[in-house]
Design a protein around this motif. Structure first.
Motif, PDB file in Angstrom:
ATOM      1  N   GLY A 196       0.820  -1.202   0.000  1.00 48.31           N
ATOM      2  CA  GLY A 196       0.000   0.000   0.000  1.00 48.31           C
ATOM      3  C   GLY A 196       0.856   1.255   0.000  1.00 48.31           C
ATOM      4  N   VAL A 197       0.197   2.382  -0.025  1.00 49.16           N
ATOM      5  CA  VAL A 197       0.890   3.668   0.025  1.00 49.16           C
ATOM      6  C   VAL A 197      -0.041   4.686   0.674  1.00 49.16           C
ATOM      7  CG1 VAL A 197       0.114   4.406  -2.259  1.00 49.16           C
ATOM      8  CG2 VAL A 197       2.234   5.346  -1.317  1.00 49.16           C
ATOM      9  N   ASP A 198       0.528   5.623   1.410  1.00 50.82           N
ATOM     10  CA  ASP A 198      -0.237   6.711   2.011  1.00 50.82           C
ATOM     11  C   ASP A 198      -0.478   7.756   0.925  1.00 50.82           C
ATOM     12  OD1 ASP A 198      -1.235   8.880   3.415  1.00 50.82           O
ATOM     13  OD2 ASP A 198       0.092   8.603   5.130  1.00 50.82           O
ATOM     14  N   THR A 199      -1.623   7.648   0.279  1.00 52.94           N
ATOM     15  CA  THR A 199      -1.895   8.486  -0.890  1.00 52.94           C
ATOM     16  C   THR A 199      -2.173   9.945  -0.537  1.00 52.94           C
ATOM     17  OG1 THR A 199      -4.217   7.776  -0.799  1.00 52.94           O
ATOM     18  CG2 THR A 199      -2.752   6.572  -2.285  1.00 52.94           C
ATOM     19  N   GLU A 200      -2.427  10.237   0.728  1.00 59.44           N
ATOM     20  CA  GLU A 200      -2.598  11.631   1.132  1.00 59.44           C
ATOM     21  C   GLU A 200      -1.252  12.283   1.413  1.00 59.44           C
ATOM     22  OE1 GLU A 200      -5.403  13.346   0.972  1.00 59.44           O
ATOM     23  OE2 GLU A 200      -6.207  11.496   0.097  1.00 59.44           O
ATOM     24  N   PHE A 201      -0.350  11.530   2.035  1.00 60.14           N
ATOM     25  CA  PHE A 201       0.978  12.058   2.344  1.00 60.14           C
ATOM     26  C   PHE A 201       1.806  12.215   1.076  1.00 60.14           C
ATOM     27  CE2 PHE A 201       5.434  11.602   3.668  1.00 60.14           C
ATOM     28  CZ  PHE A 201       5.505  12.530   4.696  1.00 60.14           C
ATOM     29  N   PHE A 202       1.824  11.170   0.254  1.00 60.16           N
ATOM     30  CA  PHE A 202       2.596  11.220  -0.987  1.00 60.16           C
ATOM     31  C   PHE A 202       1.715  11.755  -2.113  1.00 60.16           C
ATOM     32  CE2 PHE A 202       5.094   8.225   1.493  1.00 60.16           C
ATOM     33  CZ  PHE A 202       6.375   8.713   1.280  1.00 60.16           C
TER      34      PHE A 202
END
Length: 409
Positions: A196-202
């Protein structure tokens, strides 16, 4: 959180904590600051630290341990995490508390997990560790280092196989890893969860000035695959890029850069080495492209999903993008020879329209499909499946006992 695996664990636990009671038991080398301990409340309800010291790399004691490991059945990367106190605490906690499952995060702590616990056990495999050592031995030119790494690979393969069969379920981070462990280790109780990925941070903030000839790589530089990747890139790929684009630069962002890289950056102004930084996003935003020249590795690279979320055009080896649902010329460019990699980099640096659309398509994929909430939900479903009693331990205690009876342990 300065490594991909740590980032994955943090976000998974943070999501799981919303609906589940989390006790986090960890070896503690004393380097974590007070703030890190206080922030543990973000991802667990209870933090339990077991003191554990390790030899600092490149010291006399470190090399002595490497030499002693030659007569051990355990690979050094496992033996250094052996802790009788951690094993005792796990036994005590599971005896005194009604836990539903015990999750062993990474392969290394498995050396401290007893075979017989009163609840189901899961092994969360962020990589196929033996594959990393095998690939590292294959690209090592030094005869003595090659022989040592070959021995470490064989030990890791034996240990990893026993552990994968001993836990009630194994969780891999890609379908490819899952199939490899089924094939190599005869594991049947195995599932996989995506990265997964933190789509708000990145997400691009448009706060940095883009440097049209700058490339960036992010990752812990004390991890052997990353060290090999940058050595390979700076010696074999970057000179080829400079033949076409002499003003190209590379920024290497990550903790503990190895001495030869630091020295190279002093001699060559086109190589910028930052060491550890608080936030990788500004360096990614300044770069015109993101490179992943990995030749060694397993699992999945969070760094690629982070770069995709930042809308960066990416050039990677096939190994670098292994296990990720990405396609050549759709979300990134793949290249496996120095010549092909250099040509791909030159393409994204000179064709701005192509690079822009490559980055936009990549960002769309991760934002729609790979937020951490979806990944954690899948992980929780697997834990529930194990708790319901679908158990299948197949490793024999005799094999396990022989493996663990070593001088290093």
């Amino acid at each position: 959180m300065d490594k991909g695996g740590k980032i994955r664990t943090y976000h998974m636990l943070k999501e799981l904590k919303r609906d589940h009671q989390i006790t986090y038991l960890t070896l503690d080398d004393g380097t974590a600051d007070k703030e890190a301990r206080e922030r543990a409340a973000e991802y667990c309800h209870e933090l339990i630290c077991v003191p554990h010291q390790q030899r600092q790399k490149f010291t006399a004691g470190f090399y002595a341990e490497l030499a002693l490991n030659l007569i051990s059945n355990l690979p050094y990367a496992i033996a250094k995490y052996h802790s009788a106190e951690m094993r005792r605490r796990i036994q005590q906690l599971t005896r005194d508390n009604p836990y539903d499952v015990v999750v062993c995060d990474f392969l290394a702590p498995a050396v401290n997990v007893s075979r017989q616990l009163p609840c189901p056990t899961l092994l969360f495999q962020h990589n196929v560790e033996a594959m990393i050592w095998k690939r590292h031995s294959e690209v090592q030119a030094n005869t003595l280092k090659h022989a040592y790494l070959l021995g470490q690979w064989r030990k890791m393969q034996a240990f990893e196989g026993v552990m994968c069969r001993r836990f009630d379920r194994v969780i891999a981070v890609s379908r490819e890893d899952s199939e490899l462990m089924q094939r190599e280790y005869r594991v049947t109780a195995i599932d996989d969860v995506p990265t997964g990925v933190d789509t708000e941070f990145f997400r691009p903030r448009r706060a940095e000035r883009r440097e049209p000839r700058n490339l960036v790589f992010t990752g812990s530089m004390d991890w052997l695959p990353n060290e090999d990747a940058i050595s390979y890139f700076t010696t074999e790929i970057m000179p080829l890029i400079k033949n076409t684009l002499p003003d190209v630069t590379l920024t290497v962002v990550g903790r503990n850069p190895y001495p030869a890289l630091v020295e190279l950056s002093r001699r060559d102004p086109s190589i910028i080495v930052t060491g550890r930084v608080e936030d990788v996003r500004p360096y990614m935003e300044r770069a015109a492209a993101y490179v992943v020249p990995l030749r060694i590795g397993g699992g999945t690279r969070l760094k690629i999903f982070e770069a995709m979320a930042m809308e960066k055009p990416i050039v990677s080896t096939t190994v670098g993008a292994e296990g990720l649902p990405v396609q050549h010329e759709a979300e990134l460019l793949l290249a496996d020879t120095p010549e092909a990699f250099a040509a791909a980099v030159a393409r994204v640096l000179t064709d701005e329209e192509f690079a822009f659309h490559l980055g936009r398509r990549a960002a769309k994929v991760v934002r729609e499909q790979f937020g951490w909430n979806r990944v954690a939900q899948r992980f929780a479903e697997i834990c529930e499946h194990a708790r319901a009693g679908n158990l299948s331990r197949v490793a024999t205690p005799e094999v396990e006992t022989k493996l663990l009876q070593t001088p290093s342990a």
